[in-house]
Every structure is written in C-alpha cells, then in structure tokens.
Design a protein around this motif. Sequence first.
Motif, short mmCIF file in Angstrom:
data_model
loop_
_atom_site.label_atom_id
_atom_site.label_comp_id
_atom_site.label_asym_id
_atom_site.label_seq_id
_atom_site.Cartn_x
_atom_site.Cartn_y
_atom_site.Cartn_z
N LEU A 104 0.86 -1.18 0.00
CA LEU A 104 0.00 0.00 0.00
C LEU A 104 0.90 1.22 0.00
O LEU A 104 1.75 1.38 0.89
CB LEU A 104 -0.88 0.01 1.25
N SER A 105 0.72 2.08 -0.99
CA SER A 105 1.55 3.29 -1.04
C SER A 105 0.66 4.52 -0.89
O SER A 105 -0.57 4.44 -0.95
CB SER A 105 2.37 3.33 -2.33
N GLU A 106 1.32 5.67 -0.72
CA GLU A 106 0.60 6.95 -0.61
C GLU A 106 -0.39 7.10 -1.76
O GLU A 106 -1.50 7.61 -1.57
CB GLU A 106 1.61 8.10 -0.71
N ARG A 107 0.03 6.65 -2.95
CA ARG A 107 -0.84 6.79 -4.14
C ARG A 107 -2.17 6.06 -3.96
O ARG A 107 -3.20 6.54 -4.40
CB ARG A 107 -0.15 6.21 -5.37
N ASP A 108 -2.11 4.86 -3.34
CA ASP A 108 -3.34 4.08 -3.15
C ASP A 108 -4.29 4.82 -2.20
O ASP A 108 -5.51 4.79 -2.38
CB ASP A 108 -3.00 2.70 -2.59
N ILE A 109 -3.70 5.47 -1.20
CA ILE A 109 -4.51 6.19 -0.21
C ILE A 109 -5.15 7.42 -0.86
O ILE A 109 -6.34 7.69 -0.69
CB ILE A 109 -3.65 6.58 1.02
N MET A 142 -4.93 -2.25 -1.04
CA MET A 142 -3.54 -2.58 -1.39
C MET A 142 -3.47 -3.13 -2.83
O MET A 142 -4.46 -3.60 -3.37
CB MET A 142 -2.97 -3.61 -0.42
N THR A 143 -2.26 -3.08 -3.39
CA THR A 143 -1.99 -3.77 -4.66
C THR A 143 -1.60 -5.19 -4.30
O THR A 143 -0.70 -5.40 -3.47
CB THR A 143 -0.82 -3.07 -5.40
N ARG A 144 -2.31 -6.18 -4.90
CA ARG A 144 -2.05 -7.58 -4.53
C ARG A 144 -0.93 -8.21 -5.36
O ARG A 144 -0.24 -9.10 -4.90
CB ARG A 144 -3.33 -8.41 -4.71
N VAL A 153 2.21 -8.01 -6.25
CA VAL A 153 3.43 -7.27 -5.90
C VAL A 153 4.64 -7.82 -6.67
O VAL A 153 4.88 -9.03 -6.68
CB VAL A 153 3.72 -7.37 -4.38
N VAL A 154 5.37 -6.92 -7.29
CA VAL A 154 6.63 -7.30 -7.93
C VAL A 154 7.71 -7.28 -6.85
O VAL A 154 7.86 -6.28 -6.14
CB VAL A 154 7.00 -6.31 -9.06
N THR A 155 8.40 -8.39 -6.70
CA THR A 155 9.46 -8.46 -5.69
C THR A 155 10.79 -8.78 -6.39
O THR A 155 10.81 -9.14 -7.56
CB THR A 155 9.17 -9.56 -4.64
N ARG A 177 6.36 1.52 -13.10
CA ARG A 177 5.99 2.84 -12.55
C ARG A 177 5.68 2.78 -11.06
O ARG A 177 4.66 3.29 -10.58
CB ARG A 177 4.77 3.44 -13.28
N PHE A 178 6.51 2.07 -10.30
CA PHE A 178 6.37 2.10 -8.83
C PHE A 178 7.73 2.40 -8.22
O PHE A 178 8.77 2.23 -8.87
CB PHE A 178 5.77 0.79 -8.30
N ARG A 179 7.70 2.87 -6.97
CA ARG A 179 8.92 3.38 -6.33
C ARG A 179 9.42 2.51 -5.19
O ARG A 179 10.35 2.89 -4.49
CB ARG A 179 8.66 4.81 -5.82
N HIS A 180 8.78 1.35 -5.00
CA HIS A 180 9.16 0.48 -3.89
C HIS A 180 9.28 -0.96 -4.37
O HIS A 180 8.42 -1.43 -5.10
CB HIS A 180 8.14 0.59 -2.76
N LEU A 181 10.33 -1.62 -3.93
CA LEU A 181 10.57 -3.00 -4.37
C LEU A 181 10.92 -3.86 -3.16
O LEU A 181 12.05 -3.79 -2.64
CB LEU A 181 11.71 -3.00 -5.40
P1 AMP Z 1 4.68 3.85 -5.47
O1 AMP Z 1 5.23 4.52 -6.69
O2 AMP Z 1 5.61 2.80 -4.93
O3 AMP Z 1 4.21 4.82 -4.44
O4 AMP Z 1 3.39 3.00 -5.93
C1 AMP Z 1 2.57 3.34 -7.04
C2 AMP Z 1 1.54 2.21 -7.23
O5 AMP Z 1 2.22 0.96 -7.47
C3 AMP Z 1 0.63 1.94 -6.03
O6 AMP Z 1 -0.64 1.52 -6.49
C4 AMP Z 1 1.32 0.79 -5.29
O7 AMP Z 1 0.44 -0.03 -4.54
C5 AMP Z 1 1.93 0.01 -6.45
N1 AMP Z 1 3.20 -0.61 -6.10
C6 AMP Z 1 4.21 -0.11 -5.34
N2 AMP Z 1 5.24 -0.96 -5.26
C7 AMP Z 1 4.89 -2.03 -6.00
C8 AMP Z 1 5.54 -3.28 -6.33
N3 AMP Z 1 6.75 -3.59 -5.90
N4 AMP Z 1 4.84 -4.17 -7.11
C9 AMP Z 1 3.61 -3.87 -7.59
N5 AMP Z 1 2.96 -2.72 -7.33
C10 AMP Z 1 3.59 -1.81 -6.55
#
Ligand code: AMP
Length: 143
Positions: free
Chosen positions: A51-56, A76-78, A80-82, A100-104
């Motif tokens: 769950l990121s700030e964007r989801d909120i 939450m995003t289910r 998840v890319v790890t 396009r996400f900032r957390h891994l």
């Molecule tokens: P963020 O840029 O990380 O703030 O996230 C942007 C969007 O991507 C939000 O909807 C997050 O829930 C989703 N997100 C963040 N990290 C991941 C990840 N590792 N895998 C998939 N989705 C993600």
Amino acid sequence: MTLSIILGRKGRDVVTVPPEQTLRETVQTLSDMKIGAIVVADGSRRVLGILSERDIIRAVAKRDTDVLADPVSEHMTRNVVTAQEDTTIPHAMERMTEGRFRHLPITDDGRLVGIVSIGDLVKHRLSEMETENQALHDYIAAV
Ligand code: AMP
C-alpha cells in the motif's frame, strides 16, 4: 552489483502491517515512520500486498475520508513485484521504471528480507558517479 549491497548499507528492517489493519492506523504508521509505502504481510512475513501513498490518495479521492475505516486489504496492490538480494541494481531500476512504482520488496524463499525505494537506488547511483568522477580526476592528474 546487486541489491544486497544496498541492503547491507541501509539495513534489512521492513515496516509491515497485517491485512486487517485499518487505513487510518496505516496512515499514522506511514507518517510516524516517514515512509511512502508499507508492505502488507502475514505472520510468517509472506508478502500479501503493498500500500503506497498513491493508493490512499486514490481511495480518498473516490470516497472521501470514510475510506479510513476500511481494512488495508481493500486498497492494497495484490500483485506485488518483488526481487531477490542477488537481483542486479540495473535490473531492479528497469522493473521499477517499467512498472511505474517506487518500492521494491526483497524476498528470500517467499519471505520478506528487505525493501529498496527509488530513493535508495538514486542515492547508490550518485555515490557510484562520485567514485567514477574521482577515479577519472585521479587518472587525468596522473598522466
Ligand atoms: P509507489 O510509486 O511505490 O508509491 O506506488 C505506485 C503504485 O504501485 C501503487 O498503487 C502501489 O500499490 C503500487 N506498487 C508499489 N510498489 C509495487 C511493487 N513492488 N509491485 C507492484 N505494485 C507496486
């Protein structure tokens, strides 16, 4: 170079929440911990979502602050890319840019062992560039 270098420097602590925790409590945790995303995990540290700030922001824009009483699992995003500790840094940057996400989150055998943010990767790249610059200066000064 792999993500283990970054984890070795920043540490392997990851803030997690259980799926039933409310959005209100989670917003407080994000603010207290000064972080932009939180991993939703079970008792064995298996990743259930993120769950990121964007989801909120998206949830509040849709239904106003009523959403704060919802469980995290609803927003939450289910998928998840790890990555793993032995994932290379360029490959991690590529996945984050493409997705396009900032957390891994980093996992080992399905269990959470760390997390890297885009900020951690930029910090690492900056220090690499400084080292490269210094090496070039030293080389030029020596010839
Ligand atoms: P963020 O840029 O990380 O703030 O996230 C942007 C969007 O991507 C939000 O909807 C997050 O829930 C989703 N997100 C963040 N990290 C991941 C990840 N590792 N895998 C998939 N989705 C993600």
